[in-house]
Design a protein around this motif. Structure first.
Motif, mmCIF file in Angstrom:
data_model
loop_
_atom_site.group_PDB
_atom_site.id
_atom_site.type_symbol
_atom_site.label_atom_id
_atom_site.label_comp_id
_atom_site.label_asym_id
_atom_site.label_seq_id
_atom_site.Cartn_x
_atom_site.Cartn_y
_atom_site.Cartn_z
ATOM 1 N N PRO A 267 0.947 -1.113 0.135
ATOM 2 C CA PRO A 267 -0.128 0.153 -0.024
ATOM 3 C C PRO A 267 1.092 1.229 -0.010
ATOM 4 C CG PRO A 267 0.283 -0.848 2.201
ATOM 5 C CD PRO A 267 0.853 -1.909 1.399
ATOM 6 N N GLN A 268 0.626 2.159 -0.673
ATOM 7 C CA GLN A 268 1.147 3.789 -0.894
ATOM 8 C C GLN A 268 0.630 4.735 -0.004
ATOM 9 O OE1 GLN A 268 4.179 3.499 -2.420
ATOM 10 N NE2 GLN A 268 3.819 1.335 -2.496
ATOM 11 N N PRO A 269 1.085 5.666 0.387
ATOM 12 C CA PRO A 269 0.414 6.868 1.017
ATOM 13 C C PRO A 269 -0.395 7.431 0.030
ATOM 14 C CG PRO A 269 2.853 6.902 1.401
ATOM 15 C CD PRO A 269 2.477 5.737 0.368
ATOM 16 N N GLY A 270 -1.481 7.723 0.782
ATOM 17 C CA GLY A 270 -2.798 8.527 -0.037
ATOM 18 C C GLY A 270 -3.594 7.473 -0.720
ATOM 19 N N GLU A 271 -3.483 6.436 -0.636
ATOM 20 C CA GLU A 271 -4.197 5.234 -1.669
ATOM 21 C C GLU A 271 -5.368 4.903 -0.614
ATOM 22 O OE1 GLU A 271 -1.754 2.769 -4.619
ATOM 23 O OE2 GLU A 271 -1.642 2.070 -2.875
ATOM 24 N N SER A 272 -6.462 4.376 -1.364
ATOM 25 C CA SER A 272 -7.533 3.793 -0.353
ATOM 26 C C SER A 272 -7.394 2.600 -0.475
ATOM 27 C CB SER A 272 -9.082 4.197 -1.165
ATOM 28 O OG SER A 272 -8.856 3.687 -2.632
ATOM 29 N N VAL A 273 -7.584 1.827 0.770
ATOM 30 C CA VAL A 273 -7.235 0.384 1.005
ATOM 31 C C VAL A 273 -8.488 -0.086 1.871
ATOM 32 C CG1 VAL A 273 -5.671 -1.277 1.966
ATOM 33 C CG2 VAL A 273 -4.785 0.642 1.008
ATOM 34 N N LEU A 274 -8.980 -1.377 1.397
ATOM 35 C CA LEU A 274 -9.660 -2.236 2.271
ATOM 36 C C LEU A 274 -9.069 -3.379 2.914
ATOM 37 C CD1 LEU A 274 -12.577 -2.934 3.139
ATOM 38 C CD2 LEU A 274 -12.971 -4.264 1.049
ATOM 39 N N ASP A 275 -9.209 -3.672 4.170
ATOM 40 C CA ASP A 275 -8.815 -4.725 4.867
ATOM 41 C C ASP A 275 -10.025 -5.597 5.270
ATOM 42 O OD1 ASP A 275 -7.558 -6.893 6.185
ATOM 43 O OD2 ASP A 275 -6.382 -5.391 7.874
ATOM 44 N N ASP A 328 -20.322 -7.614 6.794
ATOM 45 C CA ASP A 328 -20.074 -8.770 6.077
ATOM 46 C C ASP A 328 -19.640 -8.490 4.585
ATOM 47 O OD1 ASP A 328 -20.229 -11.199 4.968
ATOM 48 O OD2 ASP A 328 -22.019 -11.822 6.202
ATOM 49 N N LEU A 329 -18.401 -8.792 4.298
ATOM 50 C CA LEU A 329 -17.984 -8.546 3.064
ATOM 51 C C LEU A 329 -18.849 -9.265 2.105
ATOM 52 C CD1 LEU A 329 -15.453 -7.911 1.125
ATOM 53 C CD2 LEU A 329 -14.626 -10.041 1.578
ATOM 54 N N ARG A 330 -19.556 -10.372 2.219
ATOM 55 C CA ARG A 330 -20.480 -11.005 1.231
ATOM 56 C C ARG A 330 -21.518 -10.385 0.716
ATOM 57 N NH1 ARG A 330 -20.428 -16.322 4.938
ATOM 58 N NH2 ARG A 330 -20.661 -14.508 6.488
ATOM 59 N N THR A 331 -21.999 -9.491 1.859
ATOM 60 C CA THR A 331 -23.203 -8.638 1.403
ATOM 61 C C THR A 331 -23.010 -7.194 1.342
ATOM 62 O OG1 THR A 331 -23.721 -8.498 3.915
ATOM 63 C CG2 THR A 331 -24.521 -10.450 2.746
ATOM 64 N N ALA A 332 -21.984 -6.679 1.641
ATOM 65 C CA ALA A 332 -21.600 -5.134 1.752
ATOM 66 C C ALA A 332 -21.874 -4.666 0.299
ATOM 67 C CB ALA A 332 -20.028 -4.914 1.997
ATOM 68 N N PRO A 333 -22.324 -3.511 -0.136
ATOM 69 C CA PRO A 333 -22.317 -2.802 -1.304
ATOM 70 C C PRO A 333 -21.169 -2.649 -1.780
ATOM 71 C CG PRO A 333 -23.769 -1.598 0.458
ATOM 72 C CD PRO A 333 -22.938 -2.684 1.064
ATOM 73 N N ALA A 334 -20.908 -2.668 -3.090
ATOM 74 C CA ALA A 334 -19.580 -2.531 -3.956
ATOM 75 C C ALA A 334 -19.264 -1.087 -3.689
ATOM 76 C CB ALA A 334 -19.758 -3.054 -5.316
ATOM 77 N N MET A 335 -17.778 -1.255 -3.333
ATOM 78 C CA MET A 335 -17.032 -0.064 -3.072
ATOM 79 C C MET A 335 -15.623 0.081 -3.746
ATOM 80 S SD MET A 335 -18.231 0.774 0.768
ATOM 81 C CE MET A 335 -17.130 2.167 0.940
ATOM 82 N N GLU A 336 -15.321 0.835 -4.522
ATOM 83 C CA GLU A 336 -13.943 0.659 -5.186
ATOM 84 C C GLU A 336 -12.672 1.054 -4.331
ATOM 85 O OE1 GLU A 336 -14.097 1.989 -8.977
ATOM 86 O OE2 GLU A 336 -15.133 0.231 -9.861
ATOM 87 N N ALA A 381 -14.521 -10.181 -2.463
ATOM 88 C CA ALA A 381 -13.377 -8.974 -2.223
ATOM 89 C C ALA A 381 -13.142 -8.495 -3.619
ATOM 90 C CB ALA A 381 -12.160 -9.638 -1.542
ATOM 91 N N ALA A 382 -13.095 -9.371 -4.707
ATOM 92 C CA ALA A 382 -13.175 -8.980 -6.045
ATOM 93 C C ALA A 382 -13.941 -7.819 -6.425
ATOM 94 C CB ALA A 382 -12.997 -10.044 -6.952
ATOM 95 N N ARG A 383 -15.190 -7.618 -6.075
ATOM 96 C CA ARG A 383 -15.951 -6.600 -6.455
ATOM 97 C C ARG A 383 -15.667 -5.196 -5.803
ATOM 98 N NH1 ARG A 383 -20.351 -6.685 -4.185
ATOM 99 N NH2 ARG A 383 -19.968 -7.719 -2.017
ATOM 100 N N HIS A 384 -14.855 -5.180 -5.069
ATOM 101 C CA HIS A 384 -14.290 -3.952 -4.215
ATOM 102 C C HIS A 384 -12.876 -3.412 -4.724
ATOM 103 C CE1 HIS A 384 -17.561 -4.129 -1.276
ATOM 104 N NE2 HIS A 384 -17.130 -5.492 -1.055
#
Length: 461
Positions: A267-275, A328-336, A381-384
């Motif tokens: 990960p790089q400074p300033g990026e958006s990251v999902l754990d 829940d990752l499986r039901t969360a609305p898609a976010m990029e 996870a791929a949807r995000h």
């Protein structure tokens, strides 16, 4: 902080203690042993190992409990031979006393005369004098044959290995089938050793020189970790906990293998990251540290209690870039996001040295059930992942079904993703021939772990 000396170790010999000190020392040993037996009973009854080993027990109690738990099958084999009765036919407390006494002698190599005497005292205190006589007789027989213990001689060579190295037969057979006998033995031996302890320095709050001084002042032996510059291999964790270094957020207990997963994510400074499966928060904090706490990090977990553990880790590290959600990752609305890490639930066969009880809890059905969940979580996870973004799939398992198979199945179904080889991102020594991050306990002195880096194409096919 000024000059500081390197950490050192010293031992106080029992022979140098006064008579009164020896009495107190012996009473403490017996108290530790009594506590160990109580904990072993709770483990057998309630499967409470994880909560017990983190509940403030003495180092000696923890050592005895972990030893008996890891080596239970080998210890029970000896118990049956020398007692001429199975543990299930013995009074439960007596069985645990015998297990612990045998484990002390054949694994920890406590001098036989001291071990026999102490466990007889424990049996008399916890059960009754007749039980103490049985414990005395059985442990004396073991002591007489310490250098010539019986070996398993069933008709199944792999079952013999499983008994000797104290693993479930199904897991030993799996190791032998996929890796060969010699590597299987190396894996089982590594799982039975006391685990390596690593800490990650929080360079947002301190620096390596000051942290080395903290370790030296606490009398903790340490060495620079092999693969990551802000990680240390330490001889003991308890002084670090007592000194409050974890609570102050100056460091975190974090295995090198977990840190390498974050390095692969890059990960790089300033990026958006999902754990996406973030609890207990170790990787989340490492992500924020690598990003200099600049950017936007979403840390999700499906369980409220586990999400609270992430929040505590974030508070301890005083991080501003992390937002925690019970989701829940499986039901969360898609976010990029620019980068997504999905560290999925797994069998944990890479951490059997740390989780001494886990080998006795897992079954082949668990593996089948978890594979289905892992496939689902990877697809979710791929949807995000934004077009051009990266997705890292990771486990603390060494089983191909949970690792390579899952990734290849995903790539077949989602051709808009491609594998990014780990070469150039992580050290070559922790990369396998297929370009995956893969660590093995017997070779790398870390937990066993796996990770694959996948990149989404600029547009979906």
């Amino acid at each position: 902080m000024g000059n500081c000396q390197r950490a050192y170790r010293h031992r106080v010999g029992f022979v140098n203690l006064s008579a009164a000190q020896q009495v107190r020392h012996g009473m403490q040993n017996e108290s530790d042993r009594i506590n160990a037996v109580k904990q072993l009973r709770r483990i057998a009854r309630d499967r409470a190992y994880r909560s017990l080993v983190s509940s403030g027990s003495s180092p000696r109690t923890v050592e005895i409990v972990a030893t008996v738990t890891r080596w239970r099958r080998w210890i029970d084999f000896q118990l049956v031979h020398f007692c001429r009765s199975s543990p299930g036919r013995l009074e439960p407390l007596v069985a645990e006393v015998l297990r612990a006494g045998i484990g002390e002698m054949i694994v920890l190599r406590t001098p036989a005369f001291a071990a026999v005497h102490s466990w007889v005292v424990v049996a008399r205190a916890m059960v009754r004098p007749q039980a103490a006589r049985l414990v005395n007789a059985v442990l004396r027989r073991v002591a007489e044959q310490l250098d010539d213990l019986p070996e398993p001689q069933t008709q199944d060579p792999v079952r013999n290995l499983a008994i000797r190295w104290s693993h479930p037969t199904w897991l030993a057979k799996k190791y032998v089938r996929s890796r060969g006998v010699q590597v299987a033995i190396k894996l089982m031996k590594a799982n039975n050793r006391a685990p390596n302890h690593y800490v990650r320095v929080n360079t947002l709050k301190t620096d390596k020189d000051d942290f080395e001084c903290y370790l030296a002042e606490l009398g903790i032996g340490y060495e620079q970790a092999s693969y990551l510059k802000n990680y240390y291999h330490v001889s003991r964790l308890s002084p670090i906990v007592r000194a409050g270094l974890l609570q102050q957020g100056l460091c975190a207990v974090h295995d090198q293998s977990a840190g390498l997963v974050v390095r692969l994510l890059d990960p790089q400074p300033g990026e958006s990251v999902l754990d996406a499966c973030a609890a207990p928060g170790g990787k989340t904090c490492q992500i924020a540290q690598r990003m200099s706490d600049r950017g936007c990090i979403a840390a999700w977990d499906v369980h409220p209690g586990r999400a609270d553990r992430i929040r505590k880790a974030i508070r301890d590290h005083n991080l501003r870039s992390v937002r925690v959600a019970c989701r829940d990752l499986r039901t969360a609305p898609a976010m990029e996001f620019d980068r997504v890490l999905v560290d999925v639930p797994c069998t944990g066969t890479g951490v059997l040295a740390k989780r001494a009880d886990l080998r006795w809890q897992r079954t082949p059905k668990d593996l089948t059930d978890l594979i289905s969940l892992q496939d689902t979580l990877l697809e979710a996870a791929a949807r995000h992942v934004r077009p051009g973004g990266r997705l890292v799939y990771s486990t603390c398992s060494i089983e191909p079904e949970e690792n390579e198979r899952c990734v290849y199945a995903f790539l077949t179904q989602y051709p808009n993703f491609r594998l990014i080889p780990a070469a150039g991102i992580v050290p070559d020594d922790v990369m396998d021939d297929s370009g995956f991050l893969a660590t093995l306990p017997y070779y790398h002195r870390t937990d066993g772990a796996f990770a694959a880096c996948l990149q989404r194409g600029g547009h979906d096919d």
